[in-house]
Design a protein around this motif. Structure first.
Motif, mmCIF file in Angstrom:
data_model
loop_
_atom_site.group_PDB
_atom_site.id
_atom_site.type_symbol
_atom_site.label_atom_id
_atom_site.label_comp_id
_atom_site.label_asym_id
_atom_site.label_seq_id
_atom_site.Cartn_x
_atom_site.Cartn_y
_atom_site.Cartn_z
ATOM 1 N N LYS A 85 0.810 -1.216 0.000
ATOM 2 C CA LYS A 85 0.000 0.000 0.000
ATOM 3 C C LYS A 85 0.846 1.269 0.000
ATOM 4 O O LYS A 85 0.338 2.361 -0.275
ATOM 5 C CB LYS A 85 -0.969 0.021 1.175
ATOM 6 C CG LYS A 85 -0.314 0.113 2.539
ATOM 7 C CD LYS A 85 -1.339 0.413 3.633
ATOM 8 C CE LYS A 85 -2.491 -0.550 3.615
ATOM 9 N NZ LYS A 85 -3.496 -0.259 4.659
ATOM 10 N N ASP A 86 2.140 1.133 0.274
ATOM 11 C CA ASP A 86 2.997 2.315 0.310
ATOM 12 C C ASP A 86 3.421 2.788 -1.073
ATOM 13 O O ASP A 86 4.235 3.707 -1.190
ATOM 14 C CB ASP A 86 4.217 2.061 1.183
ATOM 15 C CG ASP A 86 3.881 2.109 2.667
ATOM 16 O OD1 ASP A 86 2.832 2.676 3.002
ATOM 17 O OD2 ASP A 86 4.654 1.571 3.485
ATOM 18 N N ARG A 88 1.622 4.556 -2.506
ATOM 19 C CA ARG A 88 1.098 5.914 -2.403
ATOM 20 C C ARG A 88 2.218 6.929 -2.135
ATOM 21 O O ARG A 88 2.003 8.134 -2.287
ATOM 22 C CB ARG A 88 0.051 5.989 -1.297
ATOM 23 C CG ARG A 88 0.568 5.582 0.072
ATOM 24 C CD ARG A 88 -0.541 5.389 1.073
ATOM 25 N NE ARG A 88 -0.063 4.880 2.351
ATOM 26 C CZ ARG A 88 -0.850 4.543 3.358
ATOM 27 N NH1 ARG A 88 -2.164 4.665 3.239
ATOM 28 N NH2 ARG A 88 -0.362 4.088 4.489
ATOM 29 N N GLN A 89 3.389 6.457 -1.747
ATOM 30 C CA GLN A 89 4.503 7.384 -1.564
ATOM 31 C C GLN A 89 4.864 8.093 -2.861
ATOM 32 O O GLN A 89 5.473 9.167 -2.847
ATOM 33 C CB GLN A 89 5.731 6.646 -1.016
ATOM 34 C CG GLN A 89 5.573 6.134 0.405
ATOM 35 C CD GLN A 89 5.256 7.247 1.386
ATOM 36 O OE1 GLN A 89 5.941 8.257 1.420
ATOM 37 N NE2 GLN A 89 4.215 7.068 2.175
ATOM 38 N N SER A 202 -0.284 14.647 2.237
ATOM 39 C CA SER A 202 -1.467 13.893 1.823
ATOM 40 C C SER A 202 -2.591 14.904 1.634
ATOM 41 O O SER A 202 -3.384 15.148 2.531
ATOM 42 C CB SER A 202 -1.848 12.851 2.889
ATOM 43 O OG SER A 202 -3.058 12.206 2.547
ATOM 44 N N LYS A 244 -13.548 2.872 -4.327
ATOM 45 C CA LYS A 244 -12.357 2.049 -4.494
ATOM 46 C C LYS A 244 -11.509 2.539 -5.666
ATOM 47 O O LYS A 244 -10.273 2.596 -5.578
ATOM 48 C CB LYS A 244 -12.753 0.590 -4.707
ATOM 49 C CG LYS A 244 -11.564 -0.333 -4.937
ATOM 50 C CD LYS A 244 -12.005 -1.769 -5.165
ATOM 51 C CE LYS A 244 -10.799 -2.677 -5.420
ATOM 52 N NZ LYS A 244 -11.219 -4.084 -5.664
ATOM 53 N N ASN A 247 -9.552 6.652 -5.408
ATOM 54 C CA ASN A 247 -8.622 7.176 -4.406
ATOM 55 C C ASN A 247 -7.361 7.731 -5.057
ATOM 56 O O ASN A 247 -6.449 7.000 -5.431
ATOM 57 C CB ASN A 247 -8.261 6.092 -3.390
ATOM 58 C CG ASN A 247 -7.711 6.689 -2.119
ATOM 59 O OD1 ASN A 247 -6.813 7.521 -2.152
ATOM 60 N ND2 ASN A 247 -8.254 6.273 -0.983
ATOM 61 N N TYR A 249 -5.002 9.401 -3.742
ATOM 62 C CA TYR A 249 -3.812 9.326 -2.894
ATOM 63 C C TYR A 249 -3.221 7.926 -2.862
ATOM 64 O O TYR A 249 -1.997 7.762 -2.882
ATOM 65 C CB TYR A 249 -4.154 9.787 -1.488
ATOM 66 C CG TYR A 249 -3.014 9.673 -0.496
ATOM 67 C CD1 TYR A 249 -1.859 10.438 -0.655
ATOM 68 C CD2 TYR A 249 -3.082 8.813 0.593
ATOM 69 C CE1 TYR A 249 -0.804 10.339 0.248
ATOM 70 C CE2 TYR A 249 -2.044 8.714 1.495
ATOM 71 C CZ TYR A 249 -0.904 9.478 1.317
ATOM 72 O OH TYR A 249 0.139 9.370 2.203
ATOM 73 N N LYS A 250 -4.075 6.906 -2.855
ATOM 74 C CA LYS A 250 -3.560 5.539 -2.752
ATOM 75 C C LYS A 250 -2.728 5.143 -3.968
ATOM 76 O O LYS A 250 -1.825 4.326 -3.867
ATOM 77 C CB LYS A 250 -4.714 4.549 -2.569
ATOM 78 C CG LYS A 250 -5.288 4.528 -1.169
ATOM 79 C CD LYS A 250 -6.287 3.400 -1.010
ATOM 80 C CE LYS A 250 -6.790 3.294 0.427
ATOM 81 N NZ LYS A 250 -7.768 2.190 0.583
ATOM 82 N N ASP A 252 -3.321 3.273 -6.424
ATOM 83 C CA ASP A 252 -3.342 1.829 -6.668
ATOM 84 C C ASP A 252 -4.248 1.423 -7.823
ATOM 85 O O ASP A 252 -4.457 0.241 -8.065
ATOM 86 C CB ASP A 252 -3.768 1.086 -5.392
ATOM 87 C CG ASP A 252 -5.131 1.539 -4.882
ATOM 88 O OD1 ASP A 252 -5.724 2.475 -5.465
ATOM 89 O OD2 ASP A 252 -5.600 0.973 -3.885
ATOM 90 N N ASN A 253 -4.796 2.385 -8.554
ATOM 91 C CA ASN A 253 -5.634 2.104 -9.722
ATOM 92 C C ASN A 253 -4.914 2.651 -10.950
ATOM 93 O O ASN A 253 -4.908 3.848 -11.198
ATOM 94 C CB ASN A 253 -7.012 2.753 -9.559
ATOM 95 C CG ASN A 253 -7.896 2.567 -10.779
ATOM 96 O OD1 ASN A 253 -7.557 1.825 -11.703
ATOM 97 N ND2 ASN A 253 -9.030 3.241 -10.796
ATOM 98 N N ASP A 493 -1.245 -1.304 10.477
ATOM 99 C CA ASP A 493 -2.685 -1.102 10.309
ATOM 100 C C ASP A 493 -3.469 -1.635 11.499
ATOM 101 O O ASP A 493 -4.459 -1.038 11.930
ATOM 102 C CB ASP A 493 -3.171 -1.762 9.015
ATOM 103 C CG ASP A 493 -2.629 -1.067 7.780
ATOM 104 O OD1 ASP A 493 -2.414 0.156 7.843
ATOM 105 O OD2 ASP A 493 -2.417 -1.748 6.754
#
Length: 648
Positions: A85-86, A88-89, A202, A244, A247, A249-250, A252-253, A493
């Motif tokens: 999940k990082d 997002r860095q 963020s 989902k 996002n 910031y994440k 991941d998409n 988490d």
């Protein structure tokens, strides 16, 4: 009348320093050069040429004026994170913001071409004509309108209504869209923290790629289409799917368009994530070379204990995350043995390297009453041998003391640093006796009022060896207070969820992200406004949800912090705001809500020998600064990009 923050912003806009320069150098016509990375796509007609991909008024960066070198495009930069999940860095490091901080921590337009501010209340955002998302679609006010009308105010997507960034004094702002390049945000009263929020590590993304997300929104599709999509995607409803995929910031998409320097190029679930240069990025150097200089970023996902070893082996081109001060010796040894990197020691901007947070909202009523007694927290602080920890873990280079503003802040007060922070077992024991905790068991451990032994459980994220080493030293000294420290390492988490739910007795984390506040710095993180301050998660939840969850603040010093935070927002005079800051810092020093151990130990930063424009003396801070972000990773480049690793 503008406050200092607004004055700095306006002065920056008028001065147009190198960071914010939005026009070609005087007497020259800027010709944007084509990137070799996208040349094949351009030649095949699959992508517009570079001059058509940047905004009509790009952000032109004069690197020479900043004391940096003009770079070459190309190469792959390797870095590491310890959790999938990082990724997002990349949004943190990329640091493309509507407005952002420059090297001097003054705010400048970035994604925005310009911004007008009236009385800290009316903010007119001017977009760059011709700016495009990473997929080539236009970035316009319609993307703000979509977020405002169809996300922020949609009850299914935003059950609590618009976020705090769009509120002032509890009242919601209005957002209007006069034309494609203009957005007007008007607050009912001054909102002095708005611009700084937009510049955050963020940030609140008050815009969305409408052209992409509309396909998942009930407002833009028929009932039949939505039902078919929900069934096809195998989700509970359209809102969970939208959230989902939405996002920003994440990161991941890989299908979600972005404005960051690099865009995702791989699907999750792998041991590495790849990011390729955004062909429509809005920054260009003064020679006409589109940024970022580096073509590809490879982010390896490794175990937390492997970051230092892999860095030592030369497997990272830029690394600070996952490295602690204890790693300096092995990194310096590798460097001396010929490994192809340099080890820089950057200043650390956190208020404390390690801080212990007794949970004032702990669910156990007996322990809660003990923890809420300031004498208990003060005794814990005085029972820490900070000098021993400093020498054992930081070679004496840290600054010992409680959590407060660092020496570079105008609010630094030596009394706040030392108050209740000097190692004094005699006084600490007397305080605990004064509380009535005088009964001990056979092993010398004090007993709680209900007869249980005082086993003080501190939960950690299990990611930093220095934390465990420090707690091991504290275990010995607290035993002399009659308190048995039990350390419980957890996944990050899981730790956060336990703290937020009130079942964690105490936790350990960094101190405040911003240890160098100024009068214009919002002091909200010193008040119970956020659950992420682990000393009062329930109070923070209550504020964040406007009473829908959590618990109201019920301790006088904390109530005073809330009053002072509100007071800061209502005044514009820097002197008055400084007085607020000084009182809030003194309250924290007296109350020991977060028990700091030491601060200012250097942060090791590993930099490839081939990587250029990385400052040797930088600052490693989450807020403000976004870690590498403020140093502009898009301006880093390889001296020999043709030799940089090629991704298969």
């Amino acid at each position: 009348m503008f406050d200092r923050l607004t004055a700095i912003l306006i002065a920056g806009l008028m001065a147009l320093p190198a960071f914010a320069q939005s026009v070609a150098p005087q007497g020259a016509q800027l010709v944007v050069q084509e990137s070799a990375f996208w040349a094949a796509e351009v030649e095949k007609g699959q992508m517009d040429p570079a001059p058509m991909r940047v905004p009509q008024t790009p952000l032109v960066v004069d690197l020479e004026a900043k004391g940096r070198d003009f770079g070459k495009q190309g190469g792959t930069l390797r870095t590491m994170v310890t959790r999938s999940k990082d990724v997002r860095q990349m949004v943190v490091y990329g640091y493309a913001r509507l407005v952002g901080y420059d090297y001097d921590y003054a705010l400048r337009p970035d994604i925005l071409r310009d911004i007008e501010v009236v009385d800290e209340r009316i903010f007119t955002l001017h977009l760059r004509p011709g700016h495009r998302w990473s997929d080539g679609a236009p970035f316009t006010s319609a993307d703000f309108e979509y977020w405002w009308n169809h996300v922020a105010q949609n009850e299914e997507l935003s059950p609590n209504g618009p976020p705090e960034v769009m509120r002032a004094g509890g009242e919601v702002a209005t957002m209007t869209f006069p034309d494609a390049q203009t957005v007007v945000i008007e607050f009912p009263q001054p909102n002095p923290i708005f611009l700084q929020s937009l510049a955050g590590a963020s940030p609140p993304f008050i815009y969305r790629p409408a052209h992409y997300l509309k396909q998942f929104h009930v407002d833009f599709n028929t009932v039949e289409e939505m039902e078919e999509m929900i069934d096809r995607k195998r989700v509970r409803g359209w809102a969970p799917l939208h959230n989902k995929l939405d996002n920003m910031y994440k990161f991941d998409n890989h299908e979600l368009p972005t404005l960051q320097p690099w865009k995702p190029a791989s699907v999750g679930g792998q041991s590495r994530a790849l990011f390729v240069r955004n062909p429509y990025f809005h920054r260009v150097d003064a020679r006409g070379v589109q940024l970022p200089y580096i073509d590809v970023v490879e982010m390896g996902i490794v175990g937390s204990g492997l970051v230092a070893a892999k860095s030592n082996a030369g497997e990272s081109d830029l690394q600070a995350r996952g490295l602690d001060f204890r790693d300096v010796s092995i990194l310096k040894k590798g460097e001396a043995d010929g490994a192809p990197y340099r080890t820089f020691l950057w200043a650390n901007g956190a208020a404390s390297q390690i801080a212990i947070y007794p949970n004032l909202n702990f669910a156990d009523p007996v322990w809660r009453e003990v923890i809420r007694d300031a004498r208990f927290r003060r005794a814990l602080s005085m029972g820490i041998d900070r000098r021993m920890i400093n020498r054992a873990l930081y070679f004496g280079l840290g600054k010992e003391g409680g959590m407060t503003a660092l020496a570079k802040s105008p609010f630094f007060d030596a009394d706040n640093l030392s108050r209740w922070a000097l190692y004094d077992l005699s006084t600490a024991n007397a305080m605990l006796d004064e509380m009535g905790l005088t009964t001990r068991d056979k092993s010398g451990i004090r007993l709680l009022p209900d007869g249980r032994p005082m086993e003080f459980v501190i939960e950690t994220a299990g990611e930093r060896q220095e934390v465990e080493n420090a707690l091991a030293i504290i275990t010995d000294t607290w035993r002399d207070l009659g308190i048995k420290l039990i350390m419980r390492p957890l996944d990050r988490d899981i730790l956060r969820n336990r703290v937020f739910s009130g079942v964690t007795m105490a936790s350990v984390w960094y101190g405040w992200d911003n240890g160098i506040p100024q009068s214009y710095t919002p002091p909200g993180y010193l008040a119970p406004t956020d659950q992420v301050f682990f000393a009062w998660p329930k109070w923070g939840q209550y504020y964040q949800t406007r009473g829908a969850a959590g618990e109201p603040v019920d301790m006088e010093p904390a109530k005073r912090l809330m009053e002072l935070n509100k007071q800061w927002a209502e005044v514009e005079d820097p002197a008055a705001r400084s007085r607020v800051w000084n009182e809030m810092l003194e309250i924290h020093s007296q109350q020991q809500y977060g028990i700091g151990i030491l601060s200012e130990a250097p942060q090791p930063v590993v930099v490839s020998d081939r990587l250029r424009n990385v400052p040797e003396f930088g600052k490693w801070a989450w807020e403000p600064g976004a870690h590498f972000g403020i140093h502009r990773v898009d301006e880093f480049f390889f001296a020999d990009p043709e030799l940089a690793q090629v991704i298969e």
